[in-house]
Design a protein around this motif. Structure first.
Motif, PDB file in Angstrom:
ATOM      1  N   VAL A   1       0.563  -1.228  -0.026  1.00 29.69           N
ATOM      2  CA  VAL A   1       0.071  -0.106   0.082  1.00 29.69           C
ATOM      3  C   VAL A   1       0.985   1.208   0.114  1.00 29.69           C
ATOM      4  O   VAL A   1       1.837   1.350   0.598  1.00 29.69           O
ATOM      5  CB  VAL A   1      -1.056   0.093   1.119  1.00 29.69           C
ATOM      6  CG1 VAL A   1      -1.752   1.349   1.267  1.00 29.69           C
ATOM      7  CG2 VAL A   1      -1.930  -1.258   1.280  1.00 29.69           C
TER       8      VAL A   1
ATOM      9  N   LYS B   1       0.578   5.339  -0.174  1.00 27.79           N
ATOM     10  CA  LYS B   1      -0.215   6.784  -0.278  1.00 27.79           C
ATOM     11  C   LYS B   1       0.455   7.839  -0.696  1.00 27.79           C
ATOM     12  O   LYS B   1       1.758   7.961  -0.912  1.00 27.79           O
ATOM     13  CB  LYS B   1      -0.559   7.236   1.300  1.00 27.79           C
ATOM     14  CG  LYS B   1      -1.059   6.133   2.258  1.00 27.79           C
ATOM     15  CD  LYS B   1      -2.388   5.731   1.718  1.00 27.79           C
ATOM     16  CE  LYS B   1      -3.154   4.839   2.639  1.00 27.79           C
ATOM     17  NZ  LYS B   1      -4.537   4.642   2.341  1.00 27.79           N
TER      18      LYS B   1
ATOM     19  N   ASP C   1       1.652  11.179  -0.847  1.00 27.99           N
ATOM     20  CA  ASP C   1       2.046  12.282   0.246  1.00 27.99           C
ATOM     21  C   ASP C   1       1.880  13.647  -0.654  1.00 27.99           C
ATOM     22  O   ASP C   1       1.972  13.759  -1.865  1.00 27.99           O
ATOM     23  CB  ASP C   1       3.207  11.889   0.803  1.00 27.99           C
ATOM     24  CG  ASP C   1       4.443  11.950  -0.058  1.00 27.99           C
ATOM     25  OD1 ASP C   1       4.464  12.436  -1.354  1.00 27.99           O
ATOM     26  OD2 ASP C   1       5.424  11.212   0.341  1.00 27.99           O
TER      27      ASP C   1
ATOM     28  N   ARG D   1      -3.986  13.619  -6.411  1.00 28.15           N
ATOM     29  CA  ARG D   1      -3.904  12.459  -5.390  1.00 28.15           C
ATOM     30  C   ARG D   1      -4.400  11.261  -5.788  1.00 28.15           C
ATOM     31  O   ARG D   1      -4.160  10.186  -5.636  1.00 28.15           O
ATOM     32  CB  ARG D   1      -4.345  13.122  -3.955  1.00 28.15           C
ATOM     33  CG  ARG D   1      -3.809  12.243  -2.656  1.00 28.15           C
ATOM     34  CD  ARG D   1      -4.462  12.908  -1.534  1.00 28.15           C
ATOM     35  NE  ARG D   1      -4.013  14.110  -1.281  1.00 28.15           N
ATOM     36  CZ  ARG D   1      -3.003  14.661  -0.576  1.00 28.15           C
ATOM     37  NH1 ARG D   1      -2.011  13.592  -0.618  1.00 28.15           N
ATOM     38  NH2 ARG D   1      -2.421  15.695  -0.586  1.00 28.15           N
ATOM     39  N   GLU D   2      -5.936  11.378  -6.183  1.00 26.79           N
ATOM     40  CA  GLU D   2      -6.624  10.302  -6.694  1.00 26.79           C
ATOM     41  C   GLU D   2      -5.894   9.428  -7.958  1.00 26.79           C
ATOM     42  O   GLU D   2      -5.814   8.138  -7.858  1.00 26.79           O
ATOM     43  CB  GLU D   2      -7.917  10.395  -6.967  1.00 26.79           C
ATOM     44  CG  GLU D   2      -8.829  10.999  -5.788  1.00 26.79           C
ATOM     45  CD  GLU D   2     -10.349  11.413  -6.368  1.00 26.79           C
ATOM     46  OE1 GLU D   2     -10.672  11.167  -7.467  1.00 26.79           O
ATOM     47  OE2 GLU D   2     -11.086  11.973  -5.461  1.00 26.79           O
TER      48      GLU D   2
ATOM     49  N   GLU E   1      -2.573   7.670  -6.606  1.00 25.52           N
ATOM     50  CA  GLU E   1      -2.835   6.452  -5.681  1.00 25.52           C
ATOM     51  C   GLU E   1      -3.488   5.285  -6.612  1.00 25.52           C
ATOM     52  O   GLU E   1      -3.372   4.011  -6.235  1.00 25.52           O
ATOM     53  CB  GLU E   1      -4.025   6.759  -4.371  1.00 25.52           C
ATOM     54  CG  GLU E   1      -3.035   7.530  -3.534  1.00 25.52           C
ATOM     55  CD  GLU E   1      -3.801   7.825  -2.235  1.00 25.52           C
ATOM     56  OE1 GLU E   1      -5.030   7.370  -2.038  1.00 25.52           O
ATOM     57  OE2 GLU E   1      -3.290   8.277  -1.350  1.00 25.52           O
TER      58      GLU E   1
ATOM     59  N   TYR F   1      -0.384   3.757  -8.189  1.00 23.35           N
ATOM     60  CA  TYR F   1       0.320   3.169  -7.016  1.00 23.35           C
ATOM     61  C   TYR F   1      -0.473   1.511  -6.872  1.00 23.35           C
ATOM     62  O   TYR F   1       0.217   0.712  -6.755  1.00 23.35           O
ATOM     63  CB  TYR F   1       0.437   3.855  -5.763  1.00 23.35           C
ATOM     64  CG  TYR F   1       1.055   4.995  -5.793  1.00 23.35           C
ATOM     65  CD1 TYR F   1       2.144   5.241  -6.761  1.00 23.35           C
ATOM     66  CD2 TYR F   1       0.732   6.005  -4.745  1.00 23.35           C
ATOM     67  CE1 TYR F   1       2.729   6.426  -6.802  1.00 23.35           C
ATOM     68  CE2 TYR F   1       1.668   7.282  -4.783  1.00 23.35           C
ATOM     69  CZ  TYR F   1       2.529   7.402  -5.805  1.00 23.35           C
ATOM     70  OH  TYR F   1       3.195   8.523  -5.980  1.00 23.35           O
ATOM     71  N   THR F   2      -1.903   1.706  -6.715  1.00 24.73           N
ATOM     72  CA  THR F   2      -2.646   0.477  -6.498  1.00 24.73           C
ATOM     73  C   THR F   2      -2.335  -0.559  -7.576  1.00 24.73           C
ATOM     74  O   THR F   2      -2.170  -1.716  -7.513  1.00 24.73           O
ATOM     75  CB  THR F   2      -4.146   0.742  -6.519  1.00 24.73           C
ATOM     76  OG1 THR F   2      -4.385   1.757  -5.377  1.00 24.73           O
ATOM     77  CG2 THR F   2      -5.020  -0.336  -6.298  1.00 24.73           C
TER      78      THR F   2
ATOM     79  N   GLU G   1       2.409  -1.066   4.252  1.00 24.86           N
ATOM     80  CA  GLU G   1       2.604   0.183   3.589  1.00 24.86           C
ATOM     81  C   GLU G   1       4.085   0.773   3.500  1.00 24.86           C
ATOM     82  O   GLU G   1       4.729   0.446   4.202  1.00 24.86           O
ATOM     83  CB  GLU G   1       2.089   1.438   4.818  1.00 24.86           C
ATOM     84  CG  GLU G   1       1.936   2.846   3.973  1.00 24.86           C
ATOM     85  CD  GLU G   1       0.883   3.744   4.721  1.00 24.86           C
ATOM     86  OE1 GLU G   1       1.304   4.992   4.782  1.00 24.86           O
ATOM     87  OE2 GLU G   1       0.138   3.285   5.615  1.00 24.86           O
TER      88      GLU G   1
END
Length: 443
Positions: free
Chosen positions: A131, A133, A135, A273-274, A277, A280-281, A427
């Motif tokens: 995971v 995030k 930042d 940000r969305e 992420e 990243y996902t 994380e």
């Protein structure tokens, strides 16, 4: 039809199929009897043509059809009764090549059956889910990158020479053989040096110019230039420089946000940000999927059809050849001989492919029409202006449909397995995720 097993070795199977002359004759007569009521022939009323005459007229053609139908029916019954699933299309050939009417038909059918795939208990499988995030630093970095793409230009100090990347505002008139040509003139034209938006050689000659400078730019139109009357011609452009501007990143403010369709800067940050992420996902999922496949590969062991392994090894060798020789776009390089490494990788892929297919079948995993449409649309976007043609091509091409369906099916099976496994979240930083993703390519 008589069916006799002649080979039962590992996954290899072979059978002798004998269609007797009497069986073949009976099938031909049945076809003729079925068609007789509708047949007309000179000298006879409809439906009254004698059977011997019909047989003489149509018997040879119907004999071939009857042979094929009898063989197809025998094969279908064999697979239904035996439960065998052939790995590839069965090889079928007639063994009495000197066959003549009145003889039995001898056929040999051979294939490799798909193996029995053992059950796997996924409750003991442990999976690590990474995971990451997004930042504030990552968001600010992405914002700065957006600002660069939305760059503005401001006037350089008068007398400063234009550099590559600068914008020059120019008036120009182009001439061929001393005469201006249509479309070869403009006023207050903003040109970014190094953008390669003009004829080759044009922009390079403006590097170093100053405001109010006049310059003759000599170029030659490419041979393949769109306008035939200019292709390959030498031209001179009389250029007047009206401004020299340097690039500056746009201000990171609400105005920048509006350029990218957001209401204000905070909304743009939220969208970034969305997006980060989501990226990243997606990357973390690839790492998780590789880890899960590695575990599955150690949990199961069963005999593999050699034909599937050989075909996969050749495909791997062919793919790697083109990755190592990107300049070779053809396929006339001869057959690639797989190495032991290719064969080992092929065995893994075939084993996991068969396992996932079996798991998906038992779990009744299906790819919906909506999921297929979404996949086709994603591919179609790579062909702007030809989307409809691409849709039609896919609809008519079963192989292309399978290529699009396979990864969707595989991902859904992976999700099904993950639901039963023990998943622990970890994380990490985006740098650690990037390292994990890069490691996938090294394996």
């Amino acid at each position: 039809m008589q069916v006799t097993e002649t080979l039962n070795e590992g996954l290899k199977r072979a059978y002798e199929l004998i269609l007797t002359a009497e069986e073949l004759d009976a099938k031909v007569n049945a076809k003729l009897a079925e068609a007789q009521p509708e047949i007309e022939m000179k000298g006879f009323r409809k439906g009254k043509v004698p059977m011997p005459l019909l047989k003489k007229q149509f018997g040879q053609r119907l004999m071939g059809e009857s042979m094929q139908e009898a063989i197809d029916e025998a094969m279908s019954k064999h697979f239904e009764d035996s439960g065998d699933r052939p790995a590839l299309q069965p090889e079928v050939k007639m063994t009495n090549e000197d066959w003549k009417e009145g003889d039995d038909v001898n056929v040999e059918m051979s294939y490799e059956k798909l193996p029995e795939v053992p059950e796997v208990d996924f409750s003991g499988v442990e999976i690590e889910k990474l995971v990451v995030k997004a930042d504030d630093a990552a968001v600010e970095e992405a914002l700065a990158s957006l600002a660069e793409t939305a760059q503005d230009f401001k006037d350089r100090r008068k007398g400063t020479k234009a550099k590559d990347g600068d914008q020059v505002v120019i008036d120009f008139v182009g001439k061929v053989d001393g005469e201006p040509f249509e479309g070869g003139a403009a006023e207050d034209y903003p040109l970014v040096l190094g953008s390669n938006s003009f004829i080759p050689g044009f922009e390079e000659q403006l590097v170093g110019v100053k405001v109010e400078e006049e310059k003759s730019v000599e170029v030659t139109f490419p041979e393949e230039y769109g306008a035939e009357h200019l292709a390959g011609k030498a031209a001179v452009f009389d250029v007047t420089v009206k401004a020299v501007k340097e690039p500056v990143a746009a201000e990171v403010d609400d105005e920048l946000a509006k350029k990218f369709g957001a209401e204000d800067l905070e909304s743009l940050k939220g969208q970034i940000r969305e997006r980060l992420e989501a990226e990243y996902t997606g990357a973390a999922r690839q790492v998780m999927k590789r880890g899960l496949l590695d575990k599955l590969d150690t949990l199961v062991s069963f005999e593999l059809p050699p034909s599937l392994v050989d075909a996969e090894a050749k495909q791997i060798a062919h793919q790697l050849y083109h990755e190592e020789h990107p300049e070779d776009h053809g396929h006339d390089h001869g057959e690639m001989e797989p190495t032991d490494e290719h064969k080992t990788l092929a065995e893994r892929r075939v084993r996991l492919g068969l396992l996932l297919a079996e798991i998906g079948q038992k779990a009744e995993v299906e790819v919906t029409d909506a999921e297929m449409t979404q996949a086709i649309m994603a591919q179609a976007r790579q062909y702007p202006g030809q989307e409809r043609a691409f849709f039609d091509f896919v609809r008519q091409n079963a192989q292309m449909q399978q290529q699009l369906r396979a990864p969707i099916f595989e991902d859904k099976v992976i999700d099904h397995i993950a639901e039963q496994a023990t998943v622990t979240e970890k994380e990490i930083t985006k740098e650690e995720l990037q390292t994990a993703v890069e490691a996938l390519d090294d394996e």
